[in-house]
Design a protein around this motif. Structure first.
Motif, PDB file in Angstrom:
ATOM      1  N   LEU A  79     -46.297 130.814 -85.654  1.00 49.95           N
ATOM      2  CA  LEU A  79     -46.220 129.439 -85.148  1.00 49.95           C
ATOM      3  C   LEU A  79     -45.127 129.332 -84.080  1.00 49.95           C
ATOM      4  CD1 LEU A  79     -46.646 127.543 -88.563  1.00 49.95           C
ATOM      5  CD2 LEU A  79     -48.358 127.753 -86.731  1.00 49.95           C
ATOM      6  N   VAL A  80     -44.022 130.057 -84.306  1.00 58.21           N
ATOM      7  CA  VAL A  80     -42.944 130.060 -83.301  1.00 58.21           C
ATOM      8  C   VAL A  80     -43.479 130.645 -81.992  1.00 58.21           C
ATOM      9  CG1 VAL A  80     -40.743 131.165 -82.672  1.00 58.21           C
ATOM     10  CG2 VAL A  80     -41.033 130.190 -84.964  1.00 58.21           C
ATOM     11  N   SER A  81     -44.254 131.724 -82.124  1.00 58.96           N
ATOM     12  CA  SER A  81     -44.771 132.392 -80.935  1.00 58.96           C
ATOM     13  C   SER A  81     -45.777 131.488 -80.188  1.00 58.96           C
ATOM     14  CB  SER A  81     -45.377 133.719 -81.384  1.00 58.96           C
ATOM     15  OG  SER A  81     -46.227 134.234 -80.438  1.00 58.96           O
ATOM     16  N   ILE A  82     -46.567 130.715 -80.936  1.00 57.04           N
ATOM     17  CA  ILE A  82     -47.472 129.745 -80.302  1.00 57.04           C
ATOM     18  C   ILE A  82     -46.641 128.745 -79.493  1.00 57.04           C
ATOM     19  CG2 ILE A  82     -49.015 127.773 -80.790  1.00 57.04           C
ATOM     20  CD1 ILE A  82     -50.005 129.463 -83.280  1.00 57.04           C
ATOM     21  N   CYS A  83     -45.564 128.247 -80.104  1.00 59.51           N
ATOM     22  CA  CYS A  83     -44.704 127.268 -79.421  1.00 59.51           C
ATOM     23  C   CYS A  83     -44.081 127.878 -78.163  1.00 59.51           C
ATOM     24  CB  CYS A  83     -43.613 126.754 -80.354  1.00 59.51           C
ATOM     25  SG  CYS A  83     -44.279 125.800 -81.726  1.00 59.51           S
ATOM     26  N   ASP A  84     -43.691 129.163 -78.249  1.00 59.20           N
ATOM     27  CA  ASP A  84     -43.110 129.829 -77.066  1.00 59.20           C
ATOM     28  C   ASP A  84     -44.110 129.804 -75.911  1.00 59.20           C
ATOM     29  OD1 ASP A  84     -40.820 130.365 -78.447  1.00 59.20           O
ATOM     30  OD2 ASP A  84     -41.310 132.465 -78.882  1.00 59.20           O
ATOM     31  N   SER A  85     -45.386 130.121 -76.226  1.00 56.91           N
ATOM     32  CA  SER A  85     -46.412 130.113 -75.169  1.00 56.91           C
ATOM     33  C   SER A  85     -46.577 128.712 -74.595  1.00 56.91           C
ATOM     34  CB  SER A  85     -47.766 130.574 -75.715  1.00 56.91           C
ATOM     35  OG  SER A  85     -47.662 131.869 -76.210  1.00 56.91           O
ATOM     36  N   LEU A  86     -46.571 127.701 -75.468  1.00 48.89           N
ATOM     37  CA  LEU A  86     -46.799 126.335 -74.997  1.00 48.89           C
ATOM     38  C   LEU A  86     -45.618 125.832 -74.163  1.00 48.89           C
ATOM     39  CD1 LEU A  86     -48.524 124.861 -78.164  1.00 48.89           C
ATOM     40  CD2 LEU A  86     -49.599 125.677 -76.055  1.00 48.89           C
ATOM     41  N   GLU A  93     -43.409 120.773 -81.258  1.00 45.66           N
ATOM     42  CA  GLU A  93     -42.987 122.070 -81.812  1.00 45.66           C
ATOM     43  C   GLU A  93     -42.754 121.943 -83.324  1.00 45.66           C
ATOM     44  OE1 GLU A  93     -39.146 123.403 -80.458  1.00 45.66           O
ATOM     45  OE2 GLU A  93     -39.374 125.362 -81.411  1.00 45.66           O
ATOM     46  N   ARG A  94     -42.054 120.902 -83.721  1.00 49.22           N
ATOM     47  CA  ARG A  94     -41.721 120.750 -85.144  1.00 49.22           C
ATOM     48  C   ARG A  94     -42.963 120.469 -85.991  1.00 49.22           C
ATOM     49  NH1 ARG A  94     -36.525 117.086 -83.716  1.00 49.22           N
ATOM     50  NH2 ARG A  94     -35.030 118.767 -83.436  1.00 49.22           N
ATOM     51  N   ILE A  95     -43.926 119.760 -85.391  1.00 51.76           N
ATOM     52  CA  ILE A  95     -45.181 119.514 -86.134  1.00 51.76           C
ATOM     53  C   ILE A  95     -45.897 120.853 -86.356  1.00 51.76           C
ATOM     54  CG2 ILE A  95     -47.469 118.430 -86.024  1.00 51.76           C
ATOM     55  CD1 ILE A  95     -46.120 116.091 -84.481  1.00 51.76           C
ATOM     56  N   ILE A  96     -45.936 121.670 -85.310  1.00 52.60           N
ATOM     57  CA  ILE A  96     -46.604 122.974 -85.442  1.00 52.60           C
ATOM     58  C   ILE A  96     -45.890 123.841 -86.488  1.00 52.60           C
ATOM     59  CG2 ILE A  96     -47.052 125.167 -84.229  1.00 52.60           C
ATOM     60  CD1 ILE A  96     -47.906 123.596 -81.813  1.00 52.60           C
ATOM     61  N   LEU A  97     -44.551 123.877 -86.432  1.00 44.73           N
ATOM     62  CA  LEU A  97     -43.801 124.733 -87.369  1.00 44.73           C
ATOM     63  C   LEU A  97     -43.984 124.310 -88.824  1.00 44.73           C
ATOM     64  CD1 LEU A  97     -40.433 125.355 -85.450  1.00 44.73           C
ATOM     65  CD2 LEU A  97     -42.464 126.788 -85.558  1.00 44.73           C
ATOM     66  N   ALA A  98     -44.332 123.038 -89.031  1.00 45.39           N
ATOM     67  CA  ALA A  98     -44.488 122.541 -90.413  1.00 45.39           C
ATOM     68  C   ALA A  98     -45.801 122.986 -91.064  1.00 45.39           C
ATOM     69  CB  ALA A  98     -44.408 121.018 -90.422  1.00 45.39           C
ATOM     70  N   GLN A  99     -46.746 123.456 -90.263  1.00 45.03           N
ATOM     71  CA  GLN A  99     -48.096 123.686 -90.809  1.00 45.03           C
ATOM     72  C   GLN A  99     -48.157 124.837 -91.817  1.00 45.03           C
ATOM     73  OE1 GLN A  99     -50.208 121.297 -90.300  1.00 45.03           O
ATOM     74  NE2 GLN A  99     -48.654 120.413 -88.934  1.00 45.03           N
ATOM     75  N   GLY A 100     -47.280 125.830 -91.681  1.00 41.99           N
ATOM     76  CA  GLY A 100     -47.320 126.982 -92.588  1.00 41.99           C
ATOM     77  C   GLY A 100     -47.131 126.559 -94.038  1.00 41.99           C
ATOM     78  N   ILE A 120     -41.333 114.517 -88.184  1.00 40.92           N
ATOM     79  CA  ILE A 120     -41.344 115.794 -88.912  1.00 40.92           C
ATOM     80  C   ILE A 120     -40.271 116.704 -88.317  1.00 40.92           C
ATOM     81  CG2 ILE A 120     -42.683 117.898 -89.330  1.00 40.92           C
ATOM     82  CD1 ILE A 120     -45.155 116.199 -89.575  1.00 40.92           C
ATOM     83  N   ASP A 121     -39.516 117.353 -89.185  1.00 38.23           N
ATOM     84  CA  ASP A 121     -38.454 118.253 -88.725  1.00 38.23           C
ATOM     85  C   ASP A 121     -38.367 119.413 -89.721  1.00 38.23           C
ATOM     86  OD1 ASP A 121     -36.270 119.248 -87.348  1.00 38.23           O
ATOM     87  OD2 ASP A 121     -35.323 117.302 -87.105  1.00 38.23           O
ATOM     88  N   ASN A 122     -37.372 120.261 -89.582  1.00 31.75           N
ATOM     89  CA  ASN A 122     -37.227 121.356 -90.550  1.00 31.75           C
ATOM     90  C   ASN A 122     -35.765 121.714 -90.744  1.00 31.75           C
ATOM     91  OD1 ASN A 122     -36.489 123.570 -88.633  1.00 31.75           O
ATOM     92  ND2 ASN A 122     -38.462 122.969 -87.746  1.00 31.75           N
ATOM     93  N   LEU A 123     -35.518 122.556 -91.765  1.00 35.51           N
ATOM     94  CA  LEU A 123     -34.141 122.930 -92.131  1.00 35.51           C
ATOM     95  C   LEU A 123     -33.750 124.266 -91.507  1.00 35.51           C
ATOM     96  CD1 LEU A 123     -34.206 121.931 -95.918  1.00 35.51           C
ATOM     97  CD2 LEU A 123     -33.367 120.590 -93.991  1.00 35.51           C
ATOM     98  N   LYS A 124     -34.391 124.628 -90.416  1.00 30.41           N
ATOM     99  CA  LYS A 124     -34.141 125.879 -89.687  1.00 30.41           C
ATOM    100  C   LYS A 124     -34.714 127.069 -90.458  1.00 30.41           C
ATOM    101  CE  LYS A 124     -31.637 123.580 -86.601  1.00 30.41           C
ATOM    102  NZ  LYS A 124     -31.382 122.355 -87.258  1.00 30.41           N
ATOM    103  N   ARG A 125     -34.866 128.183 -89.720  1.00 26.21           N
ATOM    104  CA  ARG A 125     -35.546 129.354 -90.278  1.00 26.21           C
ATOM    105  C   ARG A 125     -34.917 129.787 -91.608  1.00 26.21           C
ATOM    106  NH1 ARG A 125     -39.118 132.217 -87.350  1.00 26.21           N
ATOM    107  NH2 ARG A 125     -39.804 132.687 -89.471  1.00 26.21           N
TER     108      ARG A 125
END
Ligand code: ADP
Ligand code: ASP
Ligand code: MG
Length: 439
Positions: free
Chosen positions: A45-52, A112-119, A191-196
């Motif tokens: 998901l991180v790599s998808i965000c990098d491309s976008l 980006e944060r929405i995408i990272l939450a999907q996993g 939507i957010d996250n607590l970092k990797r």
């Protein structure tokens, strides 16, 4: 109630998910099960965000497709009955639709944060379907309903406590709750996250919020080892650590724990147990207030450290000088890890160099500023009471062929920190393993 958190590898395949189900049903205690994303998913998901971000939309879409394709066989192996396979496919469709919505719009940190939450949204729903299909009752409590961060982007424990206790009260009587690690909502309701690696932190925050009996972190190794097993061949699990020792190791690079995992549970004295999903019978590591009088317990290393030296002929150690100097780091919200002083210079280290240019400009008003990047902090953890002699000698003897840039000892009785060049890290960890542990 206890908290049991399973990391990416522990839910990394349909077989592993079935193992997790076995572990959580092996006792009758009420529990909240915190799950990470299937291993590899967050990286993708991180790599998808990098491309976008790079506006490589076609490349981003290709990566989305390949991740999507990997989930279809996962669903078809995990679930057996057609009805459940269909439900599993709907989960995948829904969560990938959320990703597609972000691909097809202007891409910002919000998307980006929405995408990272999907996993985590996918792994928890699939796991719950598996439990349901196998006749195990569980209740999904979405982390987005109770995990909150505040204005400073720090977890808001009071809010988490309030929201979660209401949810659990409404669902009282249930035995197994499932929730997502890592994800949360921020002060703006986004939507957010607590970092990797943040699922460990989710588990300990929930543990503190509900005064859990214990927080268990299940992963792919039998507890905290005395050195980095990714780099050093012969390492051993440590059976007991104090909260302070575990916090130092986690903060200074032991990847098995998110750096802040210990913070929420330390004051409440809630035990953290590190366990191996592949070998549930192994003791693992128990982290509590109990002190074991062992001089040197473990070594960890934190990379990508930047050292900043400020040299000033004038008034360096004069009253108020250090306070003004630290004020620069405060202003730029950058935390300092190590500090050493002399009459003519102060050296300190930071791991977040995103504001380095601004910091450097401000520091130049104090004197000459020198910056070294690509440094590593080697952290040696144990019980180093002042009366014990010879520990520093042992460490320095081991590192005699390595150039040492800074040393910090005496800040706490648990830690000796040494700054070296990143390229010497592997060698340093190996010689310390030999000299300090005889391994
Ligand atoms: P999870 O996906 O379960 O959160 P992580 O990959 O985040 O798992 O953490 C487990 C990994 O941490 C281990 O596989 C190991 O390679 C690594 N690790 C680094 N330092 C240590 C250490 N001191 N003790 C144990 N594991 C460590
Ligand atoms: N899935 C997230 C990550 O890979 C959080 C976690 O696994 O702890 O960083
Ligand atoms: Mg982890």
């Amino acid at each position: 109630m206890k908290i049991v958190k399973f990391g990416g590898t522990s839910v990394g395949s349909p077989e592993r998910m079935a193992n997790v189900a076995e572990i959580i049903t092996s006792d009758q205690e009420e529990k909240i099960v915190v799950l990470s994303a299937v291993s590899g998913t967050t990286n993708k998901l991180v790599s998808i965000c990098d491309s976008l971000y790079a506006q490589n939309i076609a490349e981003g879409k290709e990566k989305v497709k390949s991740l999507y394709d990997s989930y279809l066989p996962f669903v078809e192996t995990l679930l057996k009955k057609e009805e459940y396979i269909q439900k599993g496919k709907i989960v995948i469709e829904n969560q990938f639709a959320a990703i597609h919505n972000c691909v097809d719009t202007s891409f910002t940190v919000r998307e980006e944060r929405i995408i990272l939450a999907q996993g985590e949204l996918i792994s928890t729903q699939l796991f719950q379907l598996y439990l349901e299909e196998n006749g195990i009752t569980s209740t999904l409590i979405p982390a987005l309903d109770f995990m909150r961060t505040n204005r400073d982007e720090e977890p808001d424990l009071a809010q988490i406590e309030k929201l979660l206790s209401t949810i659990l009260h409404e669902k009282s009587g249930e035995k197994i709750f499932i929730t997502q690690g890592y994800i949360c909502k921020n002060i703006n309701g986004e939507i957010d996250n607590l970092k990797r690696g943040g699922s460990d932190y989710t588990a300990s925050l929930i543990g503190a919020a509900i005064d859990a009996t214990e927080v268990q972190i299940w992963t792919d190794i039998d507890g905290m080892h005395n050195n980095d097993p990714r780099i050093v061949d012969r390492t051993e699990p440590i059976s007991e650590l104090t909260f302070d020792e575990a916090a130092e190791l986690a903060y200074f690079g032991a990847k098995i724990l998110h750096p802040y995992t210990i913070r929420p549970v330390r004051d409440k004295g809630i035990m953290v147990r590190l366990k191996n999903t592949m070998d549930p019978k192994a003791d693992g590591t128990a982290i509590s207030n109990k002190t074991i009088d062992k001089e040197i317990k473990a070594i960890a290393a934190k990379d990508n450290i930047t050292a900043v030296k400020v040299k000033s002929g004038r008034m360096l150690l004069a009253y108020g000088f250090l306070s003004r100097l630290f004020g620069v780091f405060d202003k730029h919200k950058t935390s300092i890890d190590m500090v050493t002083t002399s009459e003519v210079a102060v050296s300190l280290t930071i791991d977040d160099d995103s504001k380095l240019d601004l910091i450097k400009t401000d520091l130049e008003s104090f004197g000459f500023v020198e910056v070294d990047t690509q440094q590593t902090i080697i952290c040696i953890v144990g019980q180093f009471v002042a009366e014990k002699k010879g520990i520093i000698k042992k460490v320095f003897d081991a590192l005699e062929d390595i150039s040492i840039r800074m040393v910090s000892y005496g800040g706490s009785k648990n830690n000796i920190s040494i700054l070296i060049n990143m390229e010497d890290k592997e060698k340093a960890l190996k010689v310390l393993n030999k000299e300090l542990f005889g391994l």
